[in-house]
Design a protein around this motif. Structure first.
Motif, PDB file in Angstrom:
ATOM      1  N   ASP A   1     -21.810  53.061 181.995  1.00 32.12           N
ATOM      2  CA  ASP A   1     -20.373  52.774 181.928  1.00 32.12           C
ATOM      3  C   ASP A   1     -20.011  52.097 180.611  1.00 32.12           C
ATOM      4  O   ASP A   1     -18.967  52.403 180.012  1.00 32.12           O
ATOM      5  N   SER A   2     -20.872  51.203 180.126  1.00 37.09           N
ATOM      6  CA  SER A   2     -20.563  50.511 178.868  1.00 37.09           C
ATOM      7  C   SER A   2     -20.541  51.486 177.699  1.00 37.09           C
ATOM      8  O   SER A   2     -19.703  51.357 176.791  1.00 37.09           O
ATOM      9  N   GLU A   3     -21.421  52.493 177.721  1.00 39.99           N
ATOM     10  CA  GLU A   3     -21.441  53.480 176.639  1.00 39.99           C
ATOM     11  C   GLU A   3     -20.232  54.403 176.718  1.00 39.99           C
ATOM     12  O   GLU A   3     -19.679  54.806 175.690  1.00 39.99           O
ATOM     13  N   VAL A   4     -19.821  54.733 177.930  1.00 38.16           N
ATOM     14  CA  VAL A   4     -18.620  55.561 178.100  1.00 38.16           C
ATOM     15  C   VAL A   4     -17.392  54.806 177.595  1.00 38.16           C
ATOM     16  O   VAL A   4     -16.546  55.368 176.886  1.00 38.16           O
ATOM     17  N   GLN A   5     -17.291  53.514 177.937  1.00 40.85           N
ATOM     18  CA  GLN A   5     -16.141  52.731 177.487  1.00 40.85           C
ATOM     19  C   GLN A   5     -16.128  52.596 175.965  1.00 40.85           C
ATOM     20  O   GLN A   5     -15.066  52.629 175.339  1.00 40.85           O
ATOM     21  N   PHE A   6     -17.316  52.459 175.365  1.00 34.29           N
ATOM     22  CA  PHE A   6     -17.374  52.397 173.902  1.00 34.29           C
ATOM     23  C   PHE A   6     -16.836  53.681 173.290  1.00 34.29           C
ATOM     24  O   PHE A   6     -16.053  53.644 172.326  1.00 34.29           O
ATOM     25  N   LEU A   7     -17.258  54.838 173.835  1.00 35.22           N
ATOM     26  CA  LEU A   7     -16.795  56.111 173.291  1.00 35.22           C
ATOM     27  C   LEU A   7     -15.280  56.248 173.429  1.00 35.22           C
ATOM     28  O   LEU A   7     -14.597  56.717 172.507  1.00 35.22           O
ATOM     29  N   LEU A   8     -14.742  55.858 174.575  1.00 32.01           N
ATOM     30  CA  LEU A   8     -13.290  55.943 174.767  1.00 32.01           C
ATOM     31  C   LEU A   8     -12.558  55.086 173.738  1.00 32.01           C
ATOM     32  O   LEU A   8     -11.548  55.522 173.154  1.00 32.01           O
ATOM     33  N   GLN A   9     -13.058  53.867 173.512  1.00 29.42           N
ATOM     34  CA  GLN A   9     -12.430  52.993 172.520  1.00 29.42           C
ATOM     35  C   GLN A   9     -12.587  53.556 171.109  1.00 29.42           C
ATOM     36  O   GLN A   9     -11.623  53.596 170.337  1.00 29.42           O
TER      37      GLN A   9
ATOM     38  N   ASN B   1     -32.869  50.744 167.549  1.00 31.43           N
ATOM     39  CA  ASN B   1     -32.485  49.988 166.349  1.00 31.43           C
ATOM     40  C   ASN B   1     -31.985  50.904 165.247  1.00 31.43           C
ATOM     41  O   ASN B   1     -32.260  50.706 164.076  1.00 31.43           O
ATOM     42  N   THR B   2     -31.240  51.937 165.635  1.00 32.58           N
ATOM     43  CA  THR B   2     -30.712  52.865 164.632  1.00 32.58           C
ATOM     44  C   THR B   2     -29.695  52.175 163.723  1.00 32.58           C
ATOM     45  O   THR B   2     -29.678  52.373 162.515  1.00 32.58           O
ATOM     46  N   THR B   3     -28.819  51.355 164.309  1.00 32.88           N
ATOM     47  CA  THR B   3     -27.840  50.618 163.506  1.00 32.88           C
ATOM     48  C   THR B   3     -27.953  49.123 163.770  1.00 32.88           C
ATOM     49  O   THR B   3     -27.798  48.306 162.881  1.00 32.88           O
ATOM     50  N   GLU B   4     -28.203  48.766 165.007  1.00 32.05           N
ATOM     51  CA  GLU B   4     -28.431  47.382 165.396  1.00 32.05           C
ATOM     52  C   GLU B   4     -29.418  47.410 166.556  1.00 32.05           C
ATOM     53  O   GLU B   4     -29.558  48.423 167.238  1.00 32.05           O
ATOM     54  N   VAL B   5     -30.124  46.315 166.769  1.00 32.24           N
ATOM     55  CA  VAL B   5     -31.128  46.278 167.825  1.00 32.24           C
ATOM     56  C   VAL B   5     -30.436  46.165 169.181  1.00 32.24           C
ATOM     57  O   VAL B   5     -29.717  45.192 169.443  1.00 32.24           O
ATOM     58  N   ILE B   6     -30.628  47.180 170.027  1.00 32.67           N
ATOM     59  CA  ILE B   6     -30.002  47.227 171.347  1.00 32.67           C
ATOM     60  C   ILE B   6     -31.090  47.531 172.373  1.00 32.67           C
ATOM     61  O   ILE B   6     -31.861  48.474 172.206  1.00 32.67           O
ATOM     62  N   LEU B   7     -31.156  46.735 173.428  1.00 39.28           N
ATOM     63  CA  LEU B   7     -32.073  47.020 174.529  1.00 39.28           C
ATOM     64  C   LEU B   7     -31.393  48.006 175.460  1.00 39.28           C
ATOM     65  O   LEU B   7     -30.327  47.721 176.014  1.00 39.28           O
ATOM     66  N   ARG B   8     -32.007  49.152 175.612  1.00 41.10           N
ATOM     67  CA  ARG B   8     -31.432  50.183 176.463  1.00 41.10           C
ATOM     68  C   ARG B   8     -32.364  50.519 177.608  1.00 41.10           C
ATOM     69  O   ARG B   8     -33.579  50.403 177.487  1.00 41.10           O
ATOM     70  N   ARG B   9     -31.776  50.967 178.685  1.00 37.91           N
ATOM     71  CA  ARG B   9     -32.524  51.516 179.803  1.00 37.91           C
ATOM     72  C   ARG B   9     -32.327  53.024 179.832  1.00 37.91           C
ATOM     73  O   ARG B   9     -31.334  53.542 179.313  1.00 37.91           O
ATOM     74  N   GLY B  10     -33.278  53.711 180.457  1.00 39.75           N
ATOM     75  CA  GLY B  10     -33.088  55.134 180.671  1.00 39.75           C
ATOM     76  C   GLY B  10     -31.810  55.381 181.449  1.00 39.75           C
ATOM     77  O   GLY B  10     -31.433  54.578 182.315  1.00 39.75           O
TER      78      GLY B  10
END
Length: 695
Positions: A319-327, A476-485
């Protein structure tokens, strides 16, 4: 125009996209591609085909041709066909695969071999593209060389050598099949002379030498990254791929109150919306990987399965990635608007069709959440399109570099191997503002990940179980982000309220909380099943979560033995491995029970991180080591007793190592060369006695 038949066999859309690229470029070189999916057998007939055939074939599962090619493969494998059945046919084939899997490009190899056996001849050498290192490393030169090979074929058919009409062919006149490597230079002649007006195949970006040298002094002290290049790439003239023709027109319309069904995400299979009745953590809190078991209540559905079957879990994007794309796309205020898609009237895309993964009149939020694989690694063609929607010249240049031939190494390092996704690109290039039509036309559809059903329905009627490791990684493509599958992260969050801790794994009732629901759909092409004859011995190799289906196998065998106490049952070997005996030894109590009651006749366990103390010969470190220690018995089961071997788990390392161990065992125990042992193992696979469920 000169016609050739172009067939694609696709599972996830890769082969189709490449075939469409070939079709679009063909016009530029004076050819017409008669494009069809290989499953559309009513639209072509190889028995009477006189034009050259070009095929793009992907590989799925454990080296199988894709589902769309099953009917075709069955037809050409008909043993009654004479050896000259396709002697009139001339073809070129591009196979797609992943070398992390044992049977690399096997889907294309199966078809290639059978066409040869039926008398067909290659007019162009077969290409094998590896998704492990980047399909484009083979796909691009193979396509570039295709046009000269077709020219040679048509010239040969006309019986004359008029090279003034085509690229220089003299250096290839003595060859029956043309290789992509030798044709690379000639194909670039046609590639670089095209103008911008119609279907251009490339652009040459000439950089001002003075400006380049000046700018290089500013970045010479920096390392290359996703957003920045260094010399010589930063100063190079670039050959970039053709711009994908725009073909979708997208409108956002105010919603009328309808709600979308999650079932609309699945294109083929029936979808079942079922509650989660239990969730258990199978590993300790200090284990390197966290493994969960989830139980689904399927008692009110007609969903059926047997041990070894797999099913799809339909999961949303984060959901956080979807909201980022919308913004980021400046569409947040229209997230509930319905998406209306139609084909552009003036599109140059041949055979343009509406994407099937976009449900009719779904909301924009639903579309980004359920229908697009937003974590997918972008292809070069998409980067090329993004460049045209990027305002900043330095950012645009970097996108052009990443999709260019000269920037192939940077693309591999900073995009492919880094796992960069759409949100990473939009963070890295803030002046890029792609239209929604580009995303829908070029971004792949969401692919529900398969899950294996580990426990037997005979033991647990009305229930469906599966286990998984929660995937976590640093991006860490642009900033270090901990992601889950995408899927495992969503499932772990979904069951938090009912999750039982490690020590409660055998507790019957779950926590009292509102049961969440998930959507699942069956997969019908699986052959990872027990032998029909229970007297046949089996070897099971499943480290970590790969042990899951074998628990179901053993439960099934236990029920059969209870029902047939006088029956004859073959030996059962299980080679299991994990890191630590006390942290992630999955199903330990169940395995001890199977061993005690004789359902499991041999259990060999290896612990890769535990240190053996006081033993002359410590325990095996990995499952392949255990196999080697029981070399004679393993060979006896497979070769003398006509047994089966099952391998489940990691494809990248374990499956390859187990395959190599089996080759060494067969070679050593039978006294043959390794090549002959490999052929023996290949025969076992053809006989479906060597089965893999790997990921």
């Amino acid at each position: 125009m000169r016609r050739f038949l172009l067939l694609y066999a696709t599972q996830r859309g890769q082969a189709k996209a490449i075939a469409e690229e070939i079709s679009e470029k063909a016009v530029t070189y004076g050819f017409y591609a008669d494009l069809h999916c290989i499953s559309e057998s009513d639209k072509y007939d190889l028995k009477t085909e006189t034009a050259p055939l070009v095929m793009v074939v992907s590989t799925t599962g454990n080296g199988d041709p894709p589902d769309t090619a099953r009917k075709f493969v069955k037809a050409i494998k008909d043993k009654t066909l004479p050896p000259d059945f396709l002697a009139h046919l001339r073809y070129g084939l591009l196979g797609l695969g992943d070398s992390e899997y044992t049977y690399f490009c096997n889907g294309g190899k199966v078809i290639d071999k059978r066409l040869q056996e039926l008398g067909a001849q290659r007019f162009y050498d077969t290409g094998h593209a590896d998704d492990c290192v980047g399909l484009e490393l083979v796909v691009e030169p193979w396509i570039n060389g295709l046009w000269a090979a077709l020219e040679k074929h048509f010239l040969s058919n006309r019986g004359r050598e008029d090279t003034s009409e085509t690229l220089t062919m003299a250096s290839h006149a003595s060859r029956d099949a043309v290789t992509p490597e030798l044709l690379h230079v000639e194909s670039q002649v046609g590639l670089l002379r095209l103008d911008d007006s119609g279907g251009k195949a490339a652009e040459v970006l000439e950089q001002n030498a003075v400006n380049s040298s000046q700018s290089s002094t500013l970045i010479v002290d920096f390392e290359a990254s996703l957003t920045r290049s260094v010399p010589p790439l930063s100063q190079a003239s670039l050959n970039i791929p053709s711009l994908p023709p725009e073909y979708l027109e997208v409108h956002l319309e105010e919603a009328l109150g309808q709600e979308e069904s999650h079932a609309s995400v699945s294109l083929v299979d029936p979808v079942f919306h079922v509650p989660v009745s239990k969730a258990v953590q199978l590993t300790t809190n200090d284990a390197i990987k966290t493994t969960l078991l989830i139980e689904l209540d399927i008692s009110k559905t007609d969903f059926s399965y047997q041990p070894g079957d797999a099913f799809n879990v339909i999961c949303p994007n984060s959901d956080s990635e979807v909201q980022f794309l919308l913004q980021r796309l400046q569409l947040a205020d229209r997230r509930e608007h319905h998406v209306a898609v139609r084909i552009k009237a003036d599109t140059r895309k041949k055979g343009a069709a509406l994407p099937q993964h976009v449900p009719e009149r779904c909301s924009l939020q639903f579309l980004l959440t359920w229908c697009l694989e937003i974590r997918a690694v972008p292809k070069k063609a998409f980067l090329r399109a993004l460049a045209d929607h990027t305002g900043d010249s330095a950012e645009r240049r970097r996108l052009q570099e990443l999709c260019s031939r000269q920037g192939a190494a940077d693309y591999t390092r900073f995009v492919r191997e880094a796992g960069a996704c759409l949100s990473d690109l939009l963070r890295a290039f803030p002046s890029c503002q792609p239209p929604l039509g580009l995303l829908l036309g070029e971004w792949p559809p969401s692919q529900p990940p398969p899950r294996a059903a580990p426990l037997s329905s005979l033991f647990h009627p009305g229930k469906l179980h599966f286990i998984f490791n929660i995937v976590e990684f640093l991006s860490n493509t642009t900033e270090v982000i901990l992601r889950r599958g995408v899927c495992t992260g969503w499932l772990a969050t979904l069951v938090e309220s009912i999750l039982q801790p490690y020590m409660c794994a055998n507790h019957v009732d779950g926590k009292k909380a509102l049961a969440p629901k998930i959507s699942i759909s069956p997969r019908t092409t699986n052959s990872f099943h027990l032998p029909n004859d229970p007297s046949v011995p089996i070897i099971m190799v499943g480290p970590g979560a790969g042990v899951a289906p074998f628990i179901g196998f053993l439960q099934h065998r236990e029920k059969l033995q209870e029902q047939h106490p006088g029956g004859h049952f073959g030996a059962t070997w299980l080679f299991f491995g994990c890191r630590h005996k006390e942290r992630d030894y999955l199903f330990r109590d169940e395995l001890r029970h199977f061993l005690k009651c004789g359902v499991l006749t041999h259990l060999e366990v290896s612990f890769s991180r535990d240190v053996a103390v006081g033993e002359e010969e410590g325990p095996a470190k990995y499952v392949q080591d255990s196999l080697q220690r029981h070399s004679k018995q393993v060979a006896g089961v497979l070769l003398r007793d006509s047994g089966y071997v099952y391998v489940c788990g990691d494809a990248k390392n374990m499956a390859k190592d187990v395959h190599d161990a089996l080759v060494e065992i067969i070679s050593r125990e039978t006294g043959v060369e390794k090549l002959e042992a490999m052929k023996t193992l290949a025969t076992l696979k053809e006989e479906k006695r060597y089965l893999q469920d790997i990921w």
